[in-house]
Design an enzyme around this catalytic site. Structure first.
Site, short mmCIF file in Angstrom:
data_model
loop_
_atom_site.label_atom_id
_atom_site.label_comp_id
_atom_site.label_asym_id
_atom_site.label_seq_id
_atom_site.Cartn_x
_atom_site.Cartn_y
_atom_site.Cartn_z
N GLN A 220 0.81 -1.22 -0.10
CA GLN A 220 -0.12 0.01 -0.10
C GLN A 220 0.78 1.08 -0.05
OE1 GLN A 220 -2.84 -2.11 2.98
NE2 GLN A 220 -3.34 0.09 2.78
N ARG A 367 -8.70 -0.47 8.00
CA ARG A 367 -9.72 0.37 7.53
C ARG A 367 -9.80 1.52 8.65
NH1 ARG A 367 -13.88 -1.42 3.07
NH2 ARG A 367 -14.39 0.41 2.37
N CYS A 368 -8.75 2.11 9.04
CA CYS A 368 -8.90 3.12 10.12
C CYS A 368 -7.62 4.08 10.17
CB CYS A 368 -8.86 2.40 11.35
SG CYS A 368 -8.67 3.24 12.80
N GLU A 737 -12.87 4.70 5.17
CA GLU A 737 -12.95 3.92 6.33
C GLU A 737 -14.02 4.38 7.29
OE1 GLU A 737 -8.86 5.25 7.27
OE2 GLU A 737 -9.56 6.74 8.70
#
Lengths: 783, 166
Positions: A220, A367-368, A737
C-alpha cells in the site's frame, strides 16, 4: 446511473471504473501472477509455541529435499546483522527468531526451492528444538510483577512499552467530580485482522550484473517500502525498484514490512535469482499485523439536562510481541485523540499504555486512520450509556452536544482543528430516512408483544488525510503526497501519483479530478500508481489519506498545467494572457466567447508552437502538503431484533448518511460505504482473533475467523450530505474507512437498546449469538 | 512417499473449449494446474482451504473450489474459467453487469464470483435476491459488501433470460 468515462466535466459523476475492463476479464496482474525466469519459491518455518526458547535448529534433512537451494535461519541473518528489523513504530522486530520465539507462528527459518511444493516439503523437515515457556496472553497480567519479561533484548525490564497521554488531567478530574451526572463504561475492541482476500507476498529479483533489486510486493506504500528497505539492507535506494502490481485488497494489512519480505530479499541477494514468497491464509491471519486489541475505560460527566462536561479515557493497548504499529511516528496511539468525537467537550483527557504479550505483533490501522475506530467506538458507545443514565433519547442527547456549523473551524479539547461539518443536518437526514419517530413507536408496540427490538445511533467524526508535515511523519519522512502529470501532444494525459490503490478506484477518480481541471474526459487520462521508478514520491494509500493528500496534489498539478496552458492559449489566440480565461472546459477570449482554444489544441502547440522564449512541453508535478487533516463524519442508524430462542441478532435496517465533503464519484463513494459497513458489521458480530491460555491462535483461518458472507450481510441504505472541506483544493475528504469506523457502535447501541429495559448497558463485541443468548438467559429472556 | 520419487501423471482437460494436456506431479491441485501449468492466472487463490471461493471454476458446468480439487480429478473433464467468459470480443452479460453496477473493487474475488454466478444464471437466470445470496455465500468479498454484486447478477440474469427467449 453509471456513466462512461468519456463524459465531459466528470467531477461528481458516477463514471464507470476504468480499472474494471481488465479485472472482469481475469487480466488483472496480482503479485502471484508474476512469474520470472529462474524464479525460486520460499516457504517459512514457523513456531508452534507462543513462547519458547530455541535450543537448536537442524536443517540437514531439509537440505536433502530435491530442489532445495538454501535454508536460512536467524543465526545466518545475525551474521549479516539482519536478524532484527526496525518497525514503523520505532520498536524492532525479529526477522527470523534467535534465542526465543515470542508468538505462535513466528518466523524461525526460511527455505527456498525450485518449486512452491518442494519449499513446503523441506520446511516440514526443518527440526527445531524448543523449550516451551509460560505464555503471557492477558495484557493486564503482562503488567503485573508475576509476569515473565518477554522482551529480553530491551533495557527496560518490563512488558510495558510506552505511556502516551493528551489533554488536561487535572481539569478533567475536577470537571468530572463537579458533574451532577457521571457514567463509566469498560469498552473493549478485540483483536481483529483485515484479511484481504489476496494474502501478502513479494518477489525479490536481484540482478548481480546490474546491482539492481526489483522488488514486486503487495504494498500500500511502495515508496515508503523502498526507503525502509534501503535503510535495512544498505542497498543504495536508486538501485531498488519497488513495483506494487494490482493489489487484491489491503485495509491496512499491506502497509508494514514483514519478515518474509526481508528473507526473500536476502535470499535473492545471496543466490542471484528471483525469490517469490506468498503467504498462506493462516500465515496472513496469524502473523501479519493485527488491528485493535484496545481495552478502554470511558468516563463522561454531564449536566442533568444532558450537556457533556468532561471526558476521561484510559486504555491498555495490547501490541503483541513487537510494537509494529504502522502509525505516524509521533503518534504511538495513532489519532486516538479524536475520541471527543462530534461533541463539545470543554475538557478531556486520554491516556494509553502499550503492552507486550505473546501474540502476533501489530497493530495496523484496519480500514482506519490510526486508532480512530477505537476512539469512535468508545465515544459513540459511551454516549449511549449516558443517554441511558439520563433516560434521554440518544438522538436528543447528541443534538444537545453537537459542535454547531458556525463553530468551525472548531478547536477540540484534545488539540485538533476540525475543518467542517453540519452534524445535526446529517443526523436529521438519517432520522428522516429511517422514519425515527415511527420506529420508536413500533418498538414500543413490539416490546409489548415480548419482542426484543433495538435502535442504535452513531454520529461519528473521523480524522483523515495524514498529513500536514508540521505534525506527521513516518520515520522522519513527511506525509505529503504527490502527482505528476504529462500532457501528450494529442491532448491525452498520463498522471502518476505516490499513492497505491487496492480497490478504491483511483484509476477512475483521480482521472476525474485531472480531467475536470483540464477540460478533458476521464478516458483521456491514464492513472498509474505503484512503480517507484516512475511515480513521484508519496507515502501511499491507507487511513483514507489518498483523496485528501494525492487528490489535492492531482488538482493542483493540473492547475499548474493550466497556468502554462493559458500562456500558450493566449499565444494561439494572439492575445495577452490576462485577456484569456478558463470557462471550465476551454480557454476563451474575454468578451469574445466564439474565440476559444481547447486543451488538446494547447497541448499540440506546447510541442509545436510555443510562445517565443517559453520552455516547450506540458508537464507539472505537485507535492501537496495539506494545511490540515479532513474531518468526514456521518450519522448511522441500526435497527435490530434479537431471536430469544437462539440469541441471533437480525439487522432489520441500517441507514448510513455520510458526509465526505465534495464527492468525486458517487458510485465509488457508495461502494466504499457498502464495503466499510460490511467490515464494521463483521467486527461487531463475527470477527475476532482469540487466543487460548497457552497463546495458541484460535482463529488462524477462514473457518474460525469469520468474515461476512453474502448471507449475513445486511442490506445497506445509504445517502449523503455534502459539506466541503474548506482547505482541500476541491473540497473533498476521505471516505473509505468512515463506514468501518462509524458502524460498529451503531450495531452495539442497537443491541444494548433492545436489552436496556432489562438493565443491560454493555455487550462486548463480537456479538456472537451464544454471547447474546447467555445474556438473555441471565435476564430470564431466553426462550 | 519419498519426495524424490513423486509420481508424474498426464492430465488432459478441455478448458474454455480448448484441449490442453500436461504432465504434473500427482498431488498438483487444480488451481495451480490452471494457474501455473496452463498459465491462466485469472483464477486466484485466496485461502487454500475451500473457504474464500476466489479459485472457483466450473467443472462440467458445476462450480468447484479448484484449490481443493486435484488436477487429476479433472482429467477428461470440461473446465470453464473467467478467461472463457468473453466471446467474440463481447463481454458476457455478467462481466458487463459487474462493470455497470460497480460489482467489484480490488477485483481479486471477482473471477471466482463470476464463475459461481455463471452457474446460477444458466440454471436460474431470474433467481430472487435470497437465492443469489445463498448461491454466492461460498465466495468471500471484503470490498463491496455484496449489494452491487447481487444487483449485477440480477441484471445479468435478466439479460440472459431475454437472450434465451429470443
Amino acid at each position: 446511473m453509471a456513466v462512461e468515462a468519456t463524459e465531459a466535466q466528470p467531477l461528481g459523476k458516477a463514471v464507470k471504473r476504468k480499472e474494471d475492463p481488465r479485472l472482469i476479464r481475469g487480466q488483472g496482474r496480482y503479485l502471484d501472477d508474476i512469474v520470472l525466469p529462474n524464479m525460486l519459491y520460499m516457504a517459512l518455518v514457523r513456531s508452534p509455541y507462543a513462547h519458547a526458547r530455541i535450543r537448536g535448529i537442524d536443517v540437514e534433512e531439509a537440505l536433502k529435499v530435491p530442489g532445495v537451494q538454501a535454508v536460512l535461519t536467524g543465526e545466518d541473518l545475525a551474521q549479516m546483522n539482519l536478524h532484527w528489523m526496525p518497525t514503523l513504530a520505532g520498536d524492532k522486530q525479529m526477522v527470523l527468531a534467535t534465542g526465543k520465539v515470542l508468538f505462535q507462528y513466528q518466523e524461525v527459518a526460511a527455505v527456498v526451492a525450485d518449486s512452491r511444493a518442494a519449499a513446503e516439503d523441506a520446511a516440514q523437515k526443518v527440526q527445531v528444538d524448543y523449550e516451551p515457556l509460560p505464555a503471557v496472553v492477558d495484557p493486564f497480567f503482562a503488567l503485573t510483577p508475576d509476569a515473565p519479561i518477554l522482551r529480553e533484548d530491551r533495557e527496560e525490564k518490563s512488558n510495558h512499552i510506552w505511556h502516551w497521554e493528551v489533554g488536561d488531567k487535572e481539569a478533567t478530574d475536577a470537571a468530572l467530580a463537579g458533574s451532577p451526572v457521571r457514567i463509566k463504561e469498560v469498552i473493549r475492541m478485540p483483536r481483529v485482522h483485515p484479511a484481504p482476500i489476496e494474502p501478502c507476498g513479494c518477489i525479490a529479483d536481484y540482478q548481480k550484473a546490474t546491482g539492481k533489486l526489483t522488488w514486486y510486493v503487495t504494498s500500500q506504500a511502495p515508496h515508503a517500502h523502498r526507503t525502509v528497505l534501503a535503510m535495512v539492507s544498505g542497498l543504495p535506494e536508486h538501485m531498488i525498484h519497488v513495483i506494487s502490481p494490482d493489489v487484491g485488497g489491503g485495509f491496512g494489512n499491506k502497509v508494514p514490512v514483514y519478515p518474509g519480505y526481508v528473507c526473500a530479499v536476502v535470499l535473492s541477494l545471496k543466490l542471484g535469482r528471483p525469490v517469490k514468497w506468498v503467504e498462506t491464509r493462516t500465515e496472513n491471519i496469524a502473523t501479519t499485523n493485527f488491528a485493535r486489541d484496545y481495552h478502554m475505560t470511558a468516563e463522561i460527566g454531564a449536566t442533568e439536562d444532558g450537556r457533556v462536561t468532561a471526558l476521561k479515557v484510559s486504555t491498555i493497548a495490547d501490541h503483541g510481541a513487537f510494537d509494529a504499529a504502522a502509525d505516524p511516528t509521533r503518534f504511538p496511539a495513532g489519532l486516538f485523540s479524536i475520541v471527543t468525537g462530534s461533541y463539545r467537550f470543554p475538557v478531556a483527557f486520554a491516556e494509553v499504555d502499550g503492552v507486550y504479550t505473546n501474540k502476533a505483533p501489530g497493530g495496523v490501522a484496519y480500514r482506519c486512520s490510526f486508532r480512530v475506530t477505537e476512539a469512535s467506538f468508545l465515544i459513540e458507545r459511551a454516549m449511549q450509556t449516558l443517554a441511558l443514565k439520563l433516560n434521554m433519547d440518544p438522538a436528543e442527547l447528541r443534538r444537545r452536544n453537537f459542535i454547531q456549523p458556525d463553530e468551525f473551524p472548531y478547536q477540540s479539547a484534545l488539540g485538533w482543528t476540525y475543518d467542517s461539518g453540519n452534524y445535526e443536518s446529517t443526523l436529521n437526514k438519517a432520522l428522516a430516512l429511517v422514519d425515527y419517530d415511527r420506529l420508536r413507536q413500533e418498538q414500543k408496540e413490539r416490546r409489548e408483544r415480548g419482542e426484543l427490538v433495538g435502535i442504535g445511533l452513531s454520529t461519528f467524526t473521523e480524522i483523515v488525510g495524514a498529513g500536514p508535515s508540521h505534525t506527521f511523519d513516518i520515520l522522519g519522512i513527511k506525509m505529503f503526497d504527490s502527482c505528476e502529470i504529462r500532457v501528450h501532444p494529442t491532448g491525452k494525459v498520463i498522471a502518476r501519483l505516490g499513492t497505491r490503490h487496492q480497490g478504491q478506484g483511483h484509476e477512475t477518480t483521480f482521472a476525474q479530478i485531472i480531467a475536470h481541471e483540464l477540460g478533458l474526459t476521464a478516458s483521456d487520462v491514464l492513472i498509474e500508481e505503484g512503480d517507484t521508478d516512475t511515480a513521484p514520491y508519496g507515502l501511499g494509500t491507507y487511513a483514507s489519506r489518498s483523496t485528501p493528500t494525492a487528490g489535492g496534489a492531482a488538482a493542483l498539478a493540473a492547475r499548474r498545467i493550466r497556468q502554462k496552458a493559458q500562456q500558450i492559449a493566449a499565444h494561439l489566440l494572439e492575445m495577452a494572457p490576462e485577456d484569456v480565461e478558463w470557462d471550465g472546459s476551454q480557454f476563451v477570449a474575454k468578451g469574445l466567447p466564439s474565440r476559444r482554444v481547447s486543451m488538446a489544441e494547447v497541448a499540440l502547440a506546447a510541442y509545436t508552437n510555443v510562445p517565443p522564449g517559453m520552455e516547450p512541453g506540458l508537464e507539472a508535478t505537485y507535492y501537496y502538503d495539506p494545511p490540515n487533516l479532513t474531518f468526514p463524519n456521518g450519522a448511522y442508524v441500526a435497527v435490530v431484533s434479537i431471536d430469544r430462542g437462539t440469541g441471533q441478532v437480525r439487522v432489520e435496517r441500517f441507514v448510513a448518511v455520510d458526509d465526505c465533503g465534495t464527492v468525486i464519484n458517487p458510485m465509488v463513494v457508495e461502494g466504499q460505504v457498502h464495503g466499510g459497513l460490511t467490515e464494521g458489521f463483521g467486527i461487531a458480530f463475527m470477527q475476532e482473533i482469540a487466543f487460548d491460555e497457552d497463546g495458541n491462535c484460535l482463529a488462524p483461518n477462514f473457518m474460525e475467523y469469520l468474515v461476512p458472507t453474502a448471507l449475513e450481510t445486511p442490506r445497506w441504505e445509504t445517502d449523503r450530505t455534502e459539506t466541503p472541506s474548506p482547505h482541500h483544493p476541491i473540497g473533498a475528504k476521505g471516505v473509505g474507512e468512515s463506514p468501518n469506523v462509524g458502524s460498529p457502535a451503531a450495531f452495539v447501541n442497537a443491541v444494548v437498546d433492545a436489552l436496556s429495559p432489562y438493565g443491560v448497558t454493555n455487550v462486548d463485541i463480537p456479538m456472537f449469538p451464544w454471547k447474546i443468548w447467555e445474556i438473555l438467559k441471565t435476564h430470564g429472556l431466553a426462550l | 512417499m519419498d519426495n524424490g520419487k513423486r509420481q508424474s501423471v498426464t492430465v488432459r482437460v478441455q478448458i474454455n473449449g480448448e484441449t490442453r494436456e500436461a504432465a504434473v506431479e500427482s498431488r498438483t491441485l487444480l488451481a495451480y494446474f490452471i494457474r501455473d501449468t496452463l498459465g491462466l492466472t485469472g483464477t486466484h487463490v485466496g485461502c487454500d482451504t475451500t473457504s474464500c471461493g476466489a479459485c472457483t471454476v466450473l467443472l462440467d458446468g458445476v462450480p468447484v473450489k479448484s484449490c481443493t480439487v486435484l488436477a487429476v480429478q479433472a482429467h477428461g473433464h470440461q473446465l470453464e474459467t473467467v478467461e472463457g467468459l468473453e466471446q467474440d470480443g463481447k463481454l458476457h452479460p455478467l462481466q458487463q453487469a459487474f462493470w455497470d453496477n460497480h460489482g467489484l473493487q480490488c477485483g481479486f474475488c471477482t473471477p471466482g464470483m463470476l464463475m459461481t454466478a455463471l452457474a446460477l444464471v444458466r440454471q436460474e437466470p431470474l433467481a430472487d435476491e435470497e437465492t443469489i445470496r445463498r448461491a454466492i455465500s461460498g465466495n468471500l468479498c471484503r470490498c463491496t459488501g455484496y449489494m452491487n454484486i447481487v444487483k449485477a447478477i440480477r441484471q445479468a440474469g435478466r439479460t440472459v433470460a431475454q437472450t434465451q427467449e429470443v
